[in-house]
Design a protein around this motif. Structure first.
Motif, PDB file in Angstrom:
ATOM      1  N   MET A   1       0.835  -1.188   0.000  1.00  0.00           N
ATOM      2  CA  MET A   1       0.000   0.000   0.000  1.00  0.00           C
ATOM      3  C   MET A   1       0.880   1.251   0.000  1.00  0.00           C
ATOM      4  O   MET A   1       1.910   1.301   0.650  1.00  0.00           O
ATOM      5  CB  MET A   1      -0.882   0.032   1.244  1.00  0.00           C
ATOM      6  CG  MET A   1      -1.954  -1.013   1.247  1.00  0.00           C
ATOM      7  SD  MET A   1      -3.183  -0.565   0.087  1.00  0.00           S
ATOM      8  CE  MET A   1      -4.635  -1.181   0.842  1.00  0.00           C
ATOM      9  N   ILE A   2       0.419   2.231  -0.747  1.00  0.00           N
ATOM     10  CA  ILE A   2       1.111   3.511  -0.832  1.00  0.00           C
ATOM     11  C   ILE A   2       0.233   4.562  -0.175  1.00  0.00           C
ATOM     12  O   ILE A   2      -0.967   4.615  -0.408  1.00  0.00           O
ATOM     13  CB  ILE A   2       1.363   3.895  -2.301  1.00  0.00           C
ATOM     14  CG1 ILE A   2       2.238   2.866  -2.999  1.00  0.00           C
ATOM     15  CG2 ILE A   2       1.997   5.266  -2.396  1.00  0.00           C
ATOM     16  CD1 ILE A   2       2.389   3.102  -4.478  1.00  0.00           C
ATOM     17  N   ASN A   3       0.848   5.399   0.657  1.00  0.00           N
ATOM     18  CA  ASN A   3       0.113   6.501   1.274  1.00  0.00           C
ATOM     19  C   ASN A   3       0.267   7.750   0.407  1.00  0.00           C
ATOM     20  O   ASN A   3       1.373   8.199   0.149  1.00  0.00           O
ATOM     21  CB  ASN A   3       0.640   6.794   2.679  1.00  0.00           C
ATOM     22  CG  ASN A   3       0.304   5.684   3.647  1.00  0.00           C
ATOM     23  OD1 ASN A   3      -0.745   5.069   3.547  1.00  0.00           O
ATOM     24  ND2 ASN A   3       1.191   5.423   4.581  1.00  0.00           N
ATOM     25  N   LEU A   4      -0.858   8.304  -0.032  1.00  0.00           N
ATOM     26  CA  LEU A   4      -0.862   9.512  -0.846  1.00  0.00           C
ATOM     27  C   LEU A   4      -1.470  10.651  -0.048  1.00  0.00           C
ATOM     28  O   LEU A   4      -2.485  10.466   0.627  1.00  0.00           O
ATOM     29  CB  LEU A   4      -1.668   9.310  -2.131  1.00  0.00           C
ATOM     30  CG  LEU A   4      -1.160   8.250  -3.088  1.00  0.00           C
ATOM     31  CD1 LEU A   4      -2.123   8.090  -4.252  1.00  0.00           C
ATOM     32  CD2 LEU A   4       0.213   8.622  -3.596  1.00  0.00           C
ATOM     33  N   SER A   5      -0.844  11.807  -0.126  1.00  0.00           N
ATOM     34  CA  SER A   5      -1.356  12.981   0.576  1.00  0.00           C
ATOM     35  C   SER A   5      -2.406  13.669  -0.284  1.00  0.00           C
ATOM     36  O   SER A   5      -2.276  13.753  -1.499  1.00  0.00           O
ATOM     37  CB  SER A   5      -0.224  13.963   0.874  1.00  0.00           C
ATOM     38  OG  SER A   5       0.743  13.345   1.690  1.00  0.00           O
ATOM     39  N   VAL A   6      -3.436  14.191   0.368  1.00  0.00           N
ATOM     40  CA  VAL A   6      -4.492  14.937  -0.314  1.00  0.00           C
ATOM     41  C   VAL A   6      -4.371  16.387   0.139  1.00  0.00           C
ATOM     42  O   VAL A   6      -4.315  16.680   1.331  1.00  0.00           O
ATOM     43  CB  VAL A   6      -5.891  14.385   0.038  1.00  0.00           C
ATOM     44  CG1 VAL A   6      -6.975  15.188  -0.653  1.00  0.00           C
ATOM     45  CG2 VAL A   6      -5.982  12.912  -0.316  1.00  0.00           C
ATOM     46  N   TYR A   7      -4.319  17.302  -0.850  1.00  0.00           N
ATOM     47  CA  TYR A   7      -4.143  18.724  -0.561  1.00  0.00           C
ATOM     48  C   TYR A   7      -5.391  19.497  -0.985  1.00  0.00           C
ATOM     49  O   TYR A   7      -6.057  19.137  -1.958  1.00  0.00           O
ATOM     50  CB  TYR A   7      -2.933  19.280  -1.309  1.00  0.00           C
ATOM     51  CG  TYR A   7      -1.630  18.649  -0.870  1.00  0.00           C
ATOM     52  CD1 TYR A   7      -0.928  19.157   0.208  1.00  0.00           C
ATOM     53  CD2 TYR A   7      -1.110  17.545  -1.529  1.00  0.00           C
ATOM     54  CE1 TYR A   7       0.271  18.588   0.621  1.00  0.00           C
ATOM     55  CE2 TYR A   7       0.077  16.966  -1.131  1.00  0.00           C
ATOM     56  CZ  TYR A   7       0.764  17.494  -0.053  1.00  0.00           C
ATOM     57  OH  TYR A   7       1.937  16.920   0.342  1.00  0.00           O
ATOM     58  N   ASN A   8      -5.681  20.579  -0.258  1.00  0.00           N
ATOM     59  CA  ASN A   8      -6.787  21.445  -0.662  1.00  0.00           C
ATOM     60  C   ASN A   8      -6.279  22.492  -1.646  1.00  0.00           C
ATOM     61  O   ASN A   8      -5.101  22.505  -2.017  1.00  0.00           O
ATOM     62  CB  ASN A   8      -7.475  22.088   0.554  1.00  0.00           C
ATOM     63  CG  ASN A   8      -6.552  22.978   1.348  1.00  0.00           C
ATOM     64  OD1 ASN A   8      -5.446  23.277   0.934  1.00  0.00           O
ATOM     65  ND2 ASN A   8      -7.006  23.398   2.522  1.00  0.00           N
ATOM     66  N   THR A   9      -7.153  23.401  -2.071  1.00  0.00           N
ATOM     67  CA  THR A   9      -6.783  24.381  -3.095  1.00  0.00           C
ATOM     68  C   THR A   9      -5.747  25.386  -2.617  1.00  0.00           C
ATOM     69  O   THR A   9      -5.058  25.998  -3.425  1.00  0.00           O
ATOM     70  CB  THR A   9      -8.023  25.140  -3.587  1.00  0.00           C
ATOM     71  OG1 THR A   9      -8.680  25.724  -2.463  1.00  0.00           O
ATOM     72  CG2 THR A   9      -8.977  24.214  -4.308  1.00  0.00           C
ATOM     73  N   SER A  10      -5.610  25.566  -1.318  1.00  0.00           N
ATOM     74  CA  SER A  10      -4.602  26.503  -0.810  1.00  0.00           C
ATOM     75  C   SER A  10      -3.256  25.831  -0.566  1.00  0.00           C
ATOM     76  O   SER A  10      -2.308  26.472  -0.138  1.00  0.00           O
ATOM     77  CB  SER A  10      -5.103  27.179   0.469  1.00  0.00           C
ATOM     78  OG  SER A  10      -5.317  26.210   1.478  1.00  0.00           O
ATOM     79  N   ILE A  17      -4.571   9.092   1.905  1.00  0.00           N
ATOM     80  CA  ILE A  17      -5.329   7.902   1.529  1.00  0.00           C
ATOM     81  C   ILE A  17      -4.357   6.794   1.177  1.00  0.00           C
ATOM     82  O   ILE A  17      -3.232   7.037   0.740  1.00  0.00           O
ATOM     83  CB  ILE A  17      -6.277   8.183   0.343  1.00  0.00           C
ATOM     84  CG1 ILE A  17      -5.513   8.714  -0.868  1.00  0.00           C
ATOM     85  CG2 ILE A  17      -7.385   9.133   0.721  1.00  0.00           C
ATOM     86  CD1 ILE A  17      -6.360   8.844  -2.116  1.00  0.00           C
ATOM     87  N   LYS A  18      -4.793   5.552   1.391  1.00  0.00           N
ATOM     88  CA  LYS A  18      -3.983   4.387   1.059  1.00  0.00           C
ATOM     89  C   LYS A  18      -4.460   3.831  -0.269  1.00  0.00           C
ATOM     90  O   LYS A  18      -5.647   3.635  -0.479  1.00  0.00           O
ATOM     91  CB  LYS A  18      -4.099   3.325   2.146  1.00  0.00           C
ATOM     92  CG  LYS A  18      -3.458   3.731   3.447  1.00  0.00           C
ATOM     93  CD  LYS A  18      -3.525   2.620   4.466  1.00  0.00           C
ATOM     94  CE  LYS A  18      -2.875   3.053   5.770  1.00  0.00           C
ATOM     95  NZ  LYS A  18      -2.928   1.979   6.762  1.00  0.00           N
TER      96      LYS A  18
END
Length: 71
Positions: A1-10, A17-18
């Motif tokens: 599993m890879i952990n991906l970061s989720v960013y907002n518009t700022s 998320i995995k």
């Protein structure tokens, strides 16, 4: 599993998320990777080519050009 970061518009990290690695295909296509790298470097280049116009040509004279074209 890879952990991906989720960013907002700022640009702030809001979540992670995995994702299963098999979703990405699991195989690197090296010719495609090379094409992407070559394209990246080609787009970074700055074009410095130029052609001479009438005012940059040595010895340019309107009268001489007109005389040569009328013969």
């Amino acid at each position: 599993m890879i952990n991906l970061s989720v960013y907002n518009t700022s640009g702030k990290e809001v979540d992670t998320i995995k994702v299963d690695e098999s979703v990405f295909g699991g195989k690197v296509k090296y010719p495609l990777l090379k094409q992407a790298i070559v394209m990246y470097h080609a787009n970074k280049r700055v074009g410095t080519a130029a052609t001479k116009n009438k005012s940059l040509v040595a010895g340019f004279d309107e009268k001489t050009v007109c005389r040569k074209n009328t013969r």
